[in-house]
Design an enzyme around this catalytic site. Structure first.
Site, PDB file in Angstrom:
ATOM      1  N   ARG A  77     -18.107 -12.864   1.846  1.00  0.00           N
ATOM      2  CA  ARG A  77     -16.366 -14.066   1.604  1.00  0.00           C
ATOM      3  C   ARG A  77     -16.329 -14.153   0.164  1.00  0.00           C
ATOM      4  O   ARG A  77     -15.675 -14.824  -0.519  1.00  0.00           O
ATOM      5  CB  ARG A  77     -16.532 -15.088   2.104  1.00  0.00           C
ATOM      6  N   LYS A 129      -6.333  -5.393  -7.786  1.00  0.00           N
ATOM      7  CA  LYS A 129      -5.978  -4.974  -6.952  1.00  0.00           C
ATOM      8  C   LYS A 129      -7.067  -4.052  -6.240  1.00  0.00           C
ATOM      9  O   LYS A 129      -8.178  -3.174  -6.794  1.00  0.00           O
ATOM     10  CB  LYS A 129      -5.375  -4.297  -6.875  1.00  0.00           C
ATOM     11  N   GLU A 148       0.766   7.675 -16.383  1.00  0.00           N
ATOM     12  CA  GLU A 148       0.514   6.844 -16.390  1.00  0.00           C
ATOM     13  C   GLU A 148       0.554   5.380 -17.445  1.00  0.00           C
ATOM     14  O   GLU A 148       1.436   4.775 -17.604  1.00  0.00           O
ATOM     15  CB  GLU A 148      -0.615   5.518 -15.845  1.00  0.00           C
ATOM     16  N   LYS A 194       0.471  -3.868 -19.052  1.00  0.00           N
ATOM     17  CA  LYS A 194      -0.240  -4.448 -17.954  1.00  0.00           C
ATOM     18  C   LYS A 194      -0.671  -5.797 -17.745  1.00  0.00           C
ATOM     19  O   LYS A 194      -0.030  -6.535 -17.137  1.00  0.00           O
ATOM     20  CB  LYS A 194      -1.140  -3.483 -17.104  1.00  0.00           C
ATOM     21  N   GLU A 240       2.487  -9.380  -7.073  1.00  0.00           N
ATOM     22  CA  GLU A 240       3.627  -8.833  -6.866  1.00  0.00           C
ATOM     23  C   GLU A 240       4.644  -8.902  -5.956  1.00  0.00           C
ATOM     24  O   GLU A 240       5.023  -8.381  -5.380  1.00  0.00           O
ATOM     25  CB  GLU A 240       3.009  -7.255  -6.034  1.00  0.00           C
ATOM     26  N   ARG A 263       6.336  -7.287 -11.230  1.00  0.00           N
ATOM     27  CA  ARG A 263       4.731  -6.357 -11.245  1.00  0.00           C
ATOM     28  C   ARG A 263       5.096  -5.336 -10.390  1.00  0.00           C
ATOM     29  O   ARG A 263       5.555  -3.781 -10.772  1.00  0.00           O
ATOM     30  CB  ARG A 263       3.849  -6.435 -10.956  1.00  0.00           C
ATOM     31  N   ASN A 291       5.492   0.062 -11.058  1.00  0.00           N
ATOM     32  CA  ASN A 291       5.741   1.145 -10.405  1.00  0.00           C
ATOM     33  C   ASN A 291       6.862   2.445 -10.317  1.00  0.00           C
ATOM     34  O   ASN A 291       7.515   3.403  -9.354  1.00  0.00           O
ATOM     35  CB  ASN A 291       6.656   0.639  -7.925  1.00  0.00           C
ATOM     36  N   HIS A 329       7.022   5.793  -9.229  1.00  0.00           N
ATOM     37  CA  HIS A 329       5.979   6.037  -7.968  1.00  0.00           C
ATOM     38  C   HIS A 329       6.200   6.036  -6.845  1.00  0.00           C
ATOM     39  O   HIS A 329       5.495   6.694  -5.491  1.00  0.00           O
ATOM     40  CB  HIS A 329       5.021   4.438  -8.063  1.00  0.00           C
ATOM     41  N   HIS A 378       4.771   8.432  -4.649  1.00  0.00           N
ATOM     42  CA  HIS A 378       3.789   8.476  -4.127  1.00  0.00           C
ATOM     43  C   HIS A 378       3.926  10.133  -3.013  1.00  0.00           C
ATOM     44  O   HIS A 378       3.661  11.122  -2.048  1.00  0.00           O
ATOM     45  CB  HIS A 378       3.586   7.723  -3.236  1.00  0.00           C
ATOM     46  N   HIS A 399      -2.567  11.975  -9.897  1.00  0.00           N
ATOM     47  CA  HIS A 399      -1.911  10.556  -9.588  1.00  0.00           C
ATOM     48  C   HIS A 399      -0.571  10.960 -11.002  1.00  0.00           C
ATOM     49  O   HIS A 399       0.650  10.291  -9.760  1.00  0.00           O
ATOM     50  CB  HIS A 399      -2.264   9.762  -9.378  1.00  0.00           C
TER      51      HIS A 399
HETATM   52 MG    MG Z   1       0.132   4.726 -10.679  1.00  0.00          MG
END
Ligand code: MG
Length: 349
Positions: A120, A142, A184, A220, A230, A234, A238, A241, A245, A258
């Site tokens: 946990r 994340k 980025e 960041k 988020e 936040r 993106n 993105h 993506h 990426h």
């Molecule tokens: Mg990214």
């Protein structure tokens, strides 16, 4: 040494220093009462750095175990997590013991998820070794893993005990991974810091890596501290993105990094913003010129229809709308909701 303090729910420090990898043991000792440390790394990174980390841990009296998985995004699935759990359980790791994640984004995401869920939740330290992971994925807590249905569909928010960034680890990286991180890095200038964007235009970022990493990580940190889960600000991270993506998906995640996809996404969405009068004229050209300077692509041949369809599968979509991130101008960003059925038209052409 540069230190960036992150005051999320559980505060921690990001240390940026050449050679800090050899002080991983000292850092772990200062932060934890662990007896055992499991080092999780991959087949690309292990030959270069695992012994340096293990030696520094042994010198501080830690009992150590290494778990090495096959490098690459294809390893980012629950099978690898199950193998990591087996290593942790066989080594009788307890709740006071810690994991160290040594590697790029895939390693940090998976080792972090194992740390978030084993017993946990146990502590972990991140040692990101790719530029992308250093400026981006090691901040914000994340963690996660891919499912056959999509990327990062299972995961948890789990803040590390510390992040140790050693810019010297970038020396062993092939150039395409440096370019990957630059996508980025340029993004941070676009969304929050016009002066930093100008710095990237004038200087060679690769000659000032410690400063560049510190700036990105601080931006960041500021955004994430204000919005840990988020819900709002936040989302600005993106920028580029939604289309990025979509492009990665259309490439089936091979042949494009990426950072490359994000570069194209930033330029395309900014051109669309300009066409709608939502972004200052000339902004997209400036982003494109900067991306090209760092060998990033700025356009692709996919139709607006194909991009919109690929983007609609994005998990960040909600309530039949997608929150696009647009620039007012360089350094100032905002979210702009567009109904899914209008996305194709918004992207244009
Ligand atoms: Mg990214």
């Amino acid at each position: 040494m540069k230190t960036v303090h992150v005051s999320t729910g559980k505060p921690y420090d990001i240390h940026i220093e050449r050679g800090i990898i050899d002080r991983a043991g000292e850092c772990a000792k200062a932060l934890s009462k662990a007896q055992k440390v499991t080092l999780i790394t991959d087949t690309n990174i292990a030959p270069h750095y695992q012994w340096r980390v293990l030696n520094s841990l042994s010198a501080q009296g830690f009992e150590t175990k290494t778990h090495i998985f096959h490098a690459g995004e294809e390893s980012k699935h629950l099978g690898t997590i199950a193998e990591i759990y087996k290593t942790l359980a066989d080594f009788h790791m307890t709740r006071r013991d810690i994991i160290i994640a040594l590697g790029g984004g895939v390693c940090g995401d998976m080792a972090g998820f194992a740390a978030a869920s084993y017993l946990r939740g146990i502590d972990f330290i991140q040692i990101p070794t790719s530029l992308l992971a250093q400026v981006d994925s090691s901040v914000g807590g994340k963690t996660g893993v891919d499912l056959p249905q999509g990327k990062n569909l299972v995961g948890a928010f789990h803040q590390p005990l510390a992040v140790l960034i050693d810019p010297d680890t970038l020396n062993t990286l092939p150039d395409k991974f440096i370019t990957d991180g630059m996508g980025e890095i340029i993004k941070y200038g676009c969304i929050k810091d016009a002066a930093f964007f100008e710095f990237l235009e004038k200087e060679n970022a690769l000659r000032h890596l410690e400063d560049v990493i510190e700036t990105c990580v601080s931006i960041k940190r500021d955004v994430v501290s204000r919005d840990e889960k988020e819900a709002g600000e936040r989302m600005l991270l993106n920028f580029g993105h939604t289309l990025g993506h979509a492009i990665e998906k259309l490439y089936h995640f091979t042949g494009i990094t990426h950072g490359m996809a994000v570069a194209i996404g930033m330029v395309m969405i900014t051109r669309a913003g300009e066409a709608k009068g939502l972004t200052a004229p000339g902004t997209a050209d400036r982003i494109a010129a900067l991306c090209e300077r760092y060998l990033l692509p700025t356009s692709d041949d996919f139709t607006a229809k194909a991009l919109a369809e690929a983007a609609m599968g994005d998990k960040k979509s909600a309530n039949g709308a997608v929150n696009l991130v647009l620039l007012k101008e360089i350094g100032e960003s905002y979210t702009y909701p567009v109904a899914l059925e209008e996305l194709e038209d918004f992207i244009g052409e």
